[in-house]
Design a protein around this motif. Sequence first.
Motif, PDB file in Angstrom:
ATOM      1  N   ARG A 181      -4.570  16.711  31.436  1.00  0.00           N
ATOM      2  CA  ARG A 181      -3.614  15.844  30.716  1.00  0.00           C
ATOM      3  C   ARG A 181      -4.153  15.451  29.345  1.00  0.00           C
ATOM      4  NH1 ARG A 181      -3.582   9.991  32.601  1.00  0.00           N
ATOM      5  NH2 ARG A 181      -5.454  10.135  31.305  1.00  0.00           N
ATOM      6  N   ASN A 182      -5.437  15.100  29.267  1.00  0.00           N
ATOM      7  CA  ASN A 182      -5.977  14.670  27.985  1.00  0.00           C
ATOM      8  C   ASN A 182      -6.081  15.825  26.989  1.00  0.00           C
ATOM      9  OD1 ASN A 182      -6.063  12.037  28.755  1.00  0.00           O
ATOM     10  ND2 ASN A 182      -8.277  11.943  29.060  1.00  0.00           N
ATOM     11  N   THR A 183      -6.253  17.055  27.496  1.00  0.00           N
ATOM     12  CA  THR A 183      -6.182  18.203  26.604  1.00  0.00           C
ATOM     13  C   THR A 183      -4.769  18.348  26.052  1.00  0.00           C
ATOM     14  OG1 THR A 183      -7.978  19.375  27.723  1.00  0.00           O
ATOM     15  CG2 THR A 183      -6.449  20.714  26.434  1.00  0.00           C
ATOM     16  N   LEU A 184      -3.779  18.130  26.886  1.00  0.00           N
ATOM     17  CA  LEU A 184      -2.383  18.154  26.422  1.00  0.00           C
ATOM     18  C   LEU A 184      -2.159  17.096  25.342  1.00  0.00           C
ATOM     19  CD1 LEU A 184       0.572  19.035  26.566  1.00  0.00           C
ATOM     20  CD2 LEU A 184       0.859  17.486  28.516  1.00  0.00           C
ATOM     21  N   ASN A 185      -2.683  15.889  25.572  1.00  0.00           N
ATOM     22  CA  ASN A 185      -2.560  14.833  24.560  1.00  0.00           C
ATOM     23  C   ASN A 185      -3.138  15.289  23.223  1.00  0.00           C
ATOM     24  OD1 ASN A 185      -1.463  13.133  26.490  1.00  0.00           O
ATOM     25  ND2 ASN A 185      -3.341  11.956  26.818  1.00  0.00           N
ATOM     26  N   LEU A 186      -4.301  15.913  23.275  1.00  0.00           N
ATOM     27  CA  LEU A 186      -4.981  16.343  22.055  1.00  0.00           C
ATOM     28  C   LEU A 186      -4.212  17.462  21.356  1.00  0.00           C
ATOM     29  CD1 LEU A 186      -7.487  16.175  20.218  1.00  0.00           C
ATOM     30  CD2 LEU A 186      -8.586  17.833  21.744  1.00  0.00           C
ATOM     31  N   ILE A 187      -3.759  18.449  22.123  1.00  0.00           N
ATOM     32  CA  ILE A 187      -3.033  19.573  21.516  1.00  0.00           C
ATOM     33  C   ILE A 187      -1.706  19.104  20.923  1.00  0.00           C
ATOM     34  CG2 ILE A 187      -1.931  21.794  21.972  1.00  0.00           C
ATOM     35  CD1 ILE A 187      -4.974  21.859  21.909  1.00  0.00           C
ATOM     36  N   ARG A 188      -1.049  18.190  21.604  1.00  0.00           N
ATOM     37  CA  ARG A 188       0.206  17.660  21.054  1.00  0.00           C
ATOM     38  C   ARG A 188      -0.055  16.928  19.738  1.00  0.00           C
ATOM     39  NH1 ARG A 188       4.906  17.177  23.658  1.00  0.00           N
ATOM     40  NH2 ARG A 188       3.969  17.214  25.736  1.00  0.00           N
ATOM     41  N   CYS A 189      -1.148  16.199  19.678  1.00  0.00           N
ATOM     42  CA  CYS A 189      -1.502  15.502  18.446  1.00  0.00           C
ATOM     43  C   CYS A 189      -1.814  16.496  17.327  1.00  0.00           C
ATOM     44  CB  CYS A 189      -2.702  14.590  18.703  1.00  0.00           C
ATOM     45  SG  CYS A 189      -3.132  13.508  17.326  1.00  0.00           S
ATOM     46  N   CYS A 190      -2.557  17.562  17.659  1.00  0.00           N
ATOM     47  CA  CYS A 190      -2.825  18.616  16.676  1.00  0.00           C
ATOM     48  C   CYS A 190      -1.521  19.208  16.148  1.00  0.00           C
ATOM     49  CB  CYS A 190      -3.676  19.724  17.302  1.00  0.00           C
ATOM     50  SG  CYS A 190      -5.405  19.291  17.603  1.00  0.00           S
ATOM     51  N   SER A 191      -0.574  19.413  17.059  1.00  0.00           N
ATOM     52  CA  SER A 191       0.710  19.990  16.685  1.00  0.00           C
ATOM     53  C   SER A 191       1.456  19.095  15.699  1.00  0.00           C
ATOM     54  CB  SER A 191       1.561  20.214  17.932  1.00  0.00           C
ATOM     55  OG  SER A 191       2.875  20.612  17.599  1.00  0.00           O
ATOM     56  N   VAL A 192       1.535  17.815  16.025  1.00  0.00           N
ATOM     57  CA  VAL A 192       2.265  16.872  15.181  1.00  0.00           C
ATOM     58  C   VAL A 192       1.590  16.697  13.826  1.00  0.00           C
ATOM     59  CG1 VAL A 192       2.977  14.456  14.955  1.00  0.00           C
ATOM     60  CG2 VAL A 192       3.269  15.654  17.140  1.00  0.00           C
ATOM     61  N   GLY A 211      -0.526  18.810  12.298  1.00  0.00           N
ATOM     62  CA  GLY A 211      -0.736  20.024  11.528  1.00  0.00           C
ATOM     63  C   GLY A 211      -2.147  20.585  11.539  1.00  0.00           C
ATOM     64  N   VAL A 212      -2.902  20.307  12.590  1.00  0.00           N
ATOM     65  CA  VAL A 212      -4.246  20.885  12.721  1.00  0.00           C
ATOM     66  C   VAL A 212      -4.126  22.142  13.577  1.00  0.00           C
ATOM     67  CG1 VAL A 212      -6.597  20.528  13.548  1.00  0.00           C
ATOM     68  CG2 VAL A 212      -5.336  18.627  12.521  1.00  0.00           C
ATOM     69  N   ASN A 213      -4.537  23.282  13.050  1.00  0.00           N
ATOM     70  CA  ASN A 213      -4.235  24.548  13.728  1.00  0.00           C
ATOM     71  C   ASN A 213      -5.466  25.380  14.104  1.00  0.00           C
ATOM     72  OD1 ASN A 213      -5.055  25.586  11.280  1.00  0.00           O
ATOM     73  ND2 ASN A 213      -3.005  26.228  10.634  1.00  0.00           N
ATOM     74  N   LYS A 214      -6.629  24.715  14.211  1.00  0.00           N
ATOM     75  CA  LYS A 214      -7.821  25.402  14.697  1.00  0.00           C
ATOM     76  C   LYS A 214      -8.484  24.535  15.761  1.00  0.00           C
ATOM     77  CE  LYS A 214      -8.958  27.510  10.191  1.00  0.00           C
ATOM     78  NZ  LYS A 214      -8.006  26.712   9.371  1.00  0.00           N
ATOM     79  N   ILE A 215      -8.771  25.117  16.912  1.00  0.00           N
ATOM     80  CA  ILE A 215      -9.435  24.364  17.971  1.00  0.00           C
ATOM     81  C   ILE A 215     -10.438  25.247  18.702  1.00  0.00           C
ATOM     82  CG2 ILE A 215      -7.622  24.828  19.694  1.00  0.00           C
ATOM     83  CD1 ILE A 215      -8.200  21.944  20.759  1.00  0.00           C
ATOM     84  N   ILE A 216     -11.575  24.652  19.030  1.00  0.00           N
ATOM     85  CA  ILE A 216     -12.588  25.293  19.880  1.00  0.00           C
ATOM     86  C   ILE A 216     -12.655  24.478  21.161  1.00  0.00           C
ATOM     87  CG2 ILE A 216     -15.024  25.907  20.107  1.00  0.00           C
ATOM     88  CD1 ILE A 216     -15.048  26.076  16.991  1.00  0.00           C
ATOM     89  N   PHE A 217     -12.443  25.144  22.276  1.00  0.00           N
ATOM     90  CA  PHE A 217     -12.332  24.456  23.564  1.00  0.00           C
ATOM     91  C   PHE A 217     -13.494  24.797  24.485  1.00  0.00           C
ATOM     92  CE2 PHE A 217     -10.592  24.515  28.007  1.00  0.00           C
ATOM     93  CZ  PHE A 217     -10.575  23.130  28.167  1.00  0.00           C
ATOM     94  N   SER A 218     -14.080  23.754  25.058  1.00  0.00           N
ATOM     95  CA  SER A 218     -15.164  23.919  26.017  1.00  0.00           C
ATOM     96  C   SER A 218     -14.593  24.210  27.392  1.00  0.00           C
ATOM     97  CB  SER A 218     -15.987  22.631  26.109  1.00  0.00           C
ATOM     98  OG  SER A 218     -16.498  22.276  24.857  1.00  0.00           O
ATOM     99  N   SER A 219     -14.714  25.464  27.838  1.00  0.00           N
ATOM    100  CA  SER A 219     -14.303  25.808  29.186  1.00  0.00           C
ATOM    101  C   SER A 219     -15.543  26.125  30.019  1.00  0.00           C
ATOM    102  CB  SER A 219     -13.303  26.966  29.178  1.00  0.00           C
ATOM    103  OG  SER A 219     -12.690  27.101  30.449  1.00  0.00           O
ATOM    104  N   THR A 220     -15.368  26.831  31.106  1.00  0.00           N
ATOM    105  CA  THR A 220     -16.441  26.932  32.085  1.00  0.00           C
ATOM    106  C   THR A 220     -16.347  28.217  32.892  1.00  0.00           C
ATOM    107  OG1 THR A 220     -17.262  25.956  34.157  1.00  0.00           O
ATOM    108  CG2 THR A 220     -14.977  25.543  33.619  1.00  0.00           C
ATOM    109  N   ALA A 221     -17.488  28.683  33.359  1.00  0.00           N
ATOM    110  CA  ALA A 221     -17.525  29.830  34.271  1.00  0.00           C
ATOM    111  C   ALA A 221     -16.862  29.507  35.598  1.00  0.00           C
ATOM    112  CB  ALA A 221     -18.967  30.266  34.505  1.00  0.00           C
ATOM    113  N   ALA A 222     -16.613  28.219  35.865  1.00  0.00           N
ATOM    114  CA  ALA A 222     -15.940  27.840  37.110  1.00  0.00           C
ATOM    115  C   ALA A 222     -14.520  28.394  37.182  1.00  0.00           C
ATOM    116  CB  ALA A 222     -15.911  26.317  37.255  1.00  0.00           C
TER     117      ALA A 222
END
Length: 331
Positions: free
Chosen positions: A96-107, A109-120
């Motif tokens: 959910r908090n990733t959604l919050n962040l991406i929606r904020c980027c969208s509104v 106008g920030v169009n570059k993101i590096i996301f920490s994911s996992t081998a899990a």
Amino acid sequence: MNKKVLVTGGAGYIGSHVVRQLGEVGYDVVVYDNCSTSSPKAVLYGELVVADLADTDRLYQIFAKHEFSAVLHFAASLIVPESVTHPLDYYANNTRNTLNLIRCCSVMGVNKIIFSSTAAVYGQPQENPVTESTPTLPINPYGRSKLMSEWLISDYGKSSQLRYVILRYFNVAGADPAGRLGQMSREASHLVRSACDAALKRKPGVRIFGTDFPTPDGTGIRDYIHVEDLAAAHLDALYYLERDQESQIFNCGYGHGYSVRQVIERVKAISGVDFPVLETDRRPGDPACVTANADKIRKLLGWKPKHNNLDQIIRTTLAWEMQREGLIRTA
């Protein structure tokens, strides 16, 4: 070029190393972190905003105040057994908090993101080492919450100008060799740190969770990557996006694994302490073996790890923990 970036979770273990490296090469950094499992003392560069990604009003205020060229998103919950017992908390904080962040980027106008994911996200792979095209079949809520975040970013990228790099971490360990940063948490659960805690008598010993895995010595095998090399991969990813390259997913590991028993024996040898080891049952959600094929990140980003050595990972961890105990001076 605007070199101001937002780093969520930048006061945490991995995020703080990235913030330091960003600051060292001249980026203007704003760190957004609720500091629930991290320390303000770990933020060596830039401005720290103590706030939560669930607080969307505060998030939009920060975006409105600054003109960010990119976002690096670390903020997340990451303990596998805890995700099994508290899954809703993980979907809330991670997805959910990733959604919050991406929606904020969208509104904003920030169009570059590096996301920490996992081998899990790979779950229990049928073959090792895994590549980025290995099927994603996570076996715990932590992995699923991260995979859902990957899908969210990918789907939005297809419908917008957003370009992203998703980095799938393997087992991160070690500390800054110069002694400036390391894990701040008093209750870190990762094996290398736990074994170092046992060597320093902070804990009575180390537990091995499962001795009946289908591995040579019956204990789980993981690909351990030094936090400094992982941090450098984020800067390589940022440079890549700044060259207007296409979105990518990369594994971050060394391509070889060590078993739980092997790690414990090396910590004993390096520390000179023969601490107790307790064998117990497997934990829910733990795969037998996961190692990385990292050819893609080496080829496309030019990533060149400098600390690909288990003993160095252990030594820098032990030195950092001894420094925190006041047993050695800062480098």
